[in-house]
Write an enzyme that holds these catalytic residues in place. Structure first.
Site, PDB file in Angstrom:
ATOM      1  N   ALA A 114       0.850  -1.193   0.000  1.00  0.00           N
ATOM      2  CA  ALA A 114       0.000   0.000   0.000  1.00  0.00           C
ATOM      3  C   ALA A 114       0.883   1.239   0.000  1.00  0.00           C
ATOM      4  O   ALA A 114       2.023   1.198   0.472  1.00  0.00           O
ATOM      5  CB  ALA A 114      -0.915   0.005   1.225  1.00  0.00           C
ATOM      6  N   SER A 117      -0.116   9.051   1.524  1.00  0.00           N
ATOM      7  CA  SER A 117       0.612  10.316   1.434  1.00  0.00           C
ATOM      8  C   SER A 117       1.792  10.376   2.397  1.00  0.00           C
ATOM      9  O   SER A 117       2.815  10.997   2.110  1.00  0.00           O
ATOM     10  CB  SER A 117      -0.330  11.491   1.695  1.00  0.00           C
ATOM     11  OG  SER A 117      -0.912  11.386   2.974  1.00  0.00           O
ATOM     12  N   ALA A 119       3.216   7.446   4.153  1.00  0.00           N
ATOM     13  CA  ALA A 119       4.078   6.256   4.207  1.00  0.00           C
ATOM     14  C   ALA A 119       3.641   5.232   3.179  1.00  0.00           C
ATOM     15  O   ALA A 119       2.556   5.334   2.596  1.00  0.00           O
ATOM     16  CB  ALA A 119       4.025   5.650   5.607  1.00  0.00           C
ATOM     17  N   GLN A 120       4.518   4.243   2.951  1.00  0.00           N
ATOM     18  CA  GLN A 120       4.110   3.078   2.191  1.00  0.00           C
ATOM     19  C   GLN A 120       4.548   1.822   2.934  1.00  0.00           C
ATOM     20  O   GLN A 120       5.460   1.859   3.766  1.00  0.00           O
ATOM     21  CB  GLN A 120       4.617   3.109   0.759  1.00  0.00           C
ATOM     22  CG  GLN A 120       6.082   3.085   0.513  1.00  0.00           C
ATOM     23  CD  GLN A 120       6.391   3.326  -0.986  1.00  0.00           C
ATOM     24  OE1 GLN A 120       5.902   4.282  -1.588  1.00  0.00           O
ATOM     25  NE2 GLN A 120       7.195   2.470  -1.563  1.00  0.00           N
ATOM     26  N   LYS A 135       6.255  -0.433   7.673  1.00  0.00           N
ATOM     27  CA  LYS A 135       5.656   0.859   7.331  1.00  0.00           C
ATOM     28  C   LYS A 135       6.784   1.886   7.309  1.00  0.00           C
ATOM     29  O   LYS A 135       7.417   2.147   8.334  1.00  0.00           O
ATOM     30  CB  LYS A 135       4.593   1.224   8.367  1.00  0.00           C
ATOM     31  CG  LYS A 135       3.827   2.501   8.068  1.00  0.00           C
ATOM     32  CD  LYS A 135       2.730   2.703   9.108  1.00  0.00           C
ATOM     33  CE  LYS A 135       1.918   3.956   8.863  1.00  0.00           C
ATOM     34  NZ  LYS A 135       0.838   4.123   9.874  1.00  0.00           N
ATOM     35  N   ASP A 272     -10.559   4.608  13.533  1.00  0.00           N
ATOM     36  CA  ASP A 272     -10.696   4.402  12.093  1.00  0.00           C
ATOM     37  C   ASP A 272     -10.979   2.928  11.810  1.00  0.00           C
ATOM     38  O   ASP A 272     -10.189   2.226  11.182  1.00  0.00           O
ATOM     39  CB  ASP A 272      -9.418   4.841  11.381  1.00  0.00           C
ATOM     40  CG  ASP A 272      -9.614   5.008   9.877  1.00  0.00           C
ATOM     41  OD1 ASP A 272     -10.775   5.111   9.438  1.00  0.00           O
ATOM     42  OD2 ASP A 272      -8.614   5.033   9.141  1.00  0.00           O
TER      43      ASP A 272
END
Length: 425
Positions: A114, A117, A119-120, A135, A272
């Site tokens: 994934a 904006s 992190a990936q 991460k 979330d």
């Protein structure tokens, strides 16, 4: 001294980039490209990058702070960005971990799982054999965020000075709140601490049916978070869940009771709980992931929230109205009966909408329904002079997520009366 100078130069360059984007937007507007203001602002934010994308998401999830047309438009401000080459992310890994990567990881998949904006995420395997995800914060994100937010804060103070009538909106206060939440998201040590604290909460409540990823401290820093990799499916994948466990309804109840218990027995709640962050693992357990966004409710506010939930459970609209006054901030003399009547009308409209809960989790339609209901609830309160803290909006949004999961996994379940659900304990 050298680092300070470099950061100052980078900050100046970022202000220049911001000015260039704003100038281009202004020129296009003068040439006749004049979409509605919310859309113009959203597109400008997306051009400005990470900080403004996160700011757009803050607007989208904060109907207590912003007008409805802006909240609706910024639903399209997605936190999905093009991934960076692994060569770039690898440099950050080496810099942060300060040792050869082959001393920590046996292998790292260069293709990200994934990319957002900030992190990936990459799949990997430790030299000790454990499957993990890494991460990794994208380069320069923290400095860009700080520069942008300081710029926004100064701008908001100038606006408040030049237009005193706008000071009641506390623009600078909103920017400070945004800065606090965004900078917390950039500190992966805080996220790792959240994971550990939630794990401790699960142990103390003797909950063996829910789990959070293990954090590997030797491979975790402020910009790198190495965690146990979970294998499972989102909470909305009913067909696969049936293969993992015989009773999807019981699995959902476990997830809900775990979250409800955290409201009173943990220092924070997961803020979330969309289906991607609630996984049903192959062994049937519930996996809570991604603790970058959490909410905290003070004891005084929680009493009113508890009263609100109790009133919802028994359909007491006057009780809901009284609790809403306790939750919010108001200088007005609120007429409880009139507020109760408006809440009753809202509930009747919600019942008549009969939304299609079979739509998948990532559907814009389903997300819009969640936010529209939330905005309607907030709007009713504000019409009576009540201003809600953002934490309340976050809390209510999670309830709406769970209501959606009930319709998918357990349509016969009533989350407000079923005695298997411990909403207030």
């Amino acid at each position: 001294m050298k680092d300070t100078f470099i950061n100052t130069v980078k900050g100046a360059m970022r202000v220049g980039q911001t000015a260039a984007v704003l100038s281009k937007t202004g020129v296009n507007w003068l040439r006749g490209d004049r979409p509605p203001t919310p859309r113009l602002l959203r597109k400008t934010f997306e051009e400005l990058g990470a900080t403004y994308i996160k700011l757009g998401q803050f607007i989208a999830s904060s109907p207590t702070f912003f007008p409805q047309d802006y909240v609706e438009e910024f639903q399209f401000c997605l936190d999905k960005t093009k991934s960076l080459p692994f060569s770039v992310m690898r440099k950050i890994l080496v810099e942060e971990l300060d040792r050869p990567l082959n001393e920590i990881y046996r292998e790292i998949d260069p293709e990200p799982l994934a990319s957002a904006s900030i992190a990936q995420v990459h799949a990997a395997k430790l030299i000790t054999g454990e499957d993990v995800v890494i991460k990794i914060q994208k380069p320069g994100v923290s400095n860009v965020l700080l520069t942008d937010l300081n710029f926004l804060y100064v701008s908001s103070r100038i606006i408040e000075y030049l237009a005193p009538k706008l000071s009641w909106t506390s623009l600078s206060g909103i920017v400070q709140e945004i800065q606090r939440t965004m900078m917390e998201e950039c500190d992966f040590i805080k996220e790792s601490n959240n994971l550990k604290e939630f794990k401790q909460f699960l142990l103390e409540t003797d909950n063996h049916d829910a789990v959070v990823p293990k954090v590997y401290d030797h491979a975790t820093t402020r910009r790198v978070l190495t965690m146990e990799r979970f294998y499972g499916v989102p909470l909305t994948d009913l067909d696969t869940i049936r293969r993992y466990c015989s009773d999807p309804e019981k699995t959902l109840i476990t997830a809900m009771n775990t979250w409800f218990a955290s409201l009173t027995q943990c220092n924070f709640f997961h803020a979330d709980v969309h289906a991607g962050n609630l996984m049903v693992l192959e062994d049937g357990r519930i996996g809570f992931i991604d603790f970058g966004i959490v909410g905290r409710i003070g004891k005084g506010t929680w009493t009113s929230v508890s009263d609100f939930i109790s009133a919802v459970m028994v359909g007491d609209f006057e009780g809901m109205a009284s609790a809403m006054v306790g939750i919010g901030v108001t200088d007005a003399n609120v007429n409880i009966q009139n507020l109760a009547n408006d809440i009753r009308s809202l509930y009747q409209r919600m019942d008549s909408m009969a939304p299609d809960y079979t739509v998948l989790e990532d559907s814009n339609k389903n997300e819009d329904e969640i936010n529209n209901i939330l905005m309607d609830m907030v709007k009713v309160g504000e019409q009576h002079g009540i201003h809600f803290p953002r934490e309340f909006a976050l809390l209510m949004k999670q309830f709406l997520y769970f209501d959606r999961y009930v319709h998918i996994l357990a349509p016969e379940l009533d989350m407000f009366v079923d005695n298997r659900l411990n909403m207030l304990h």
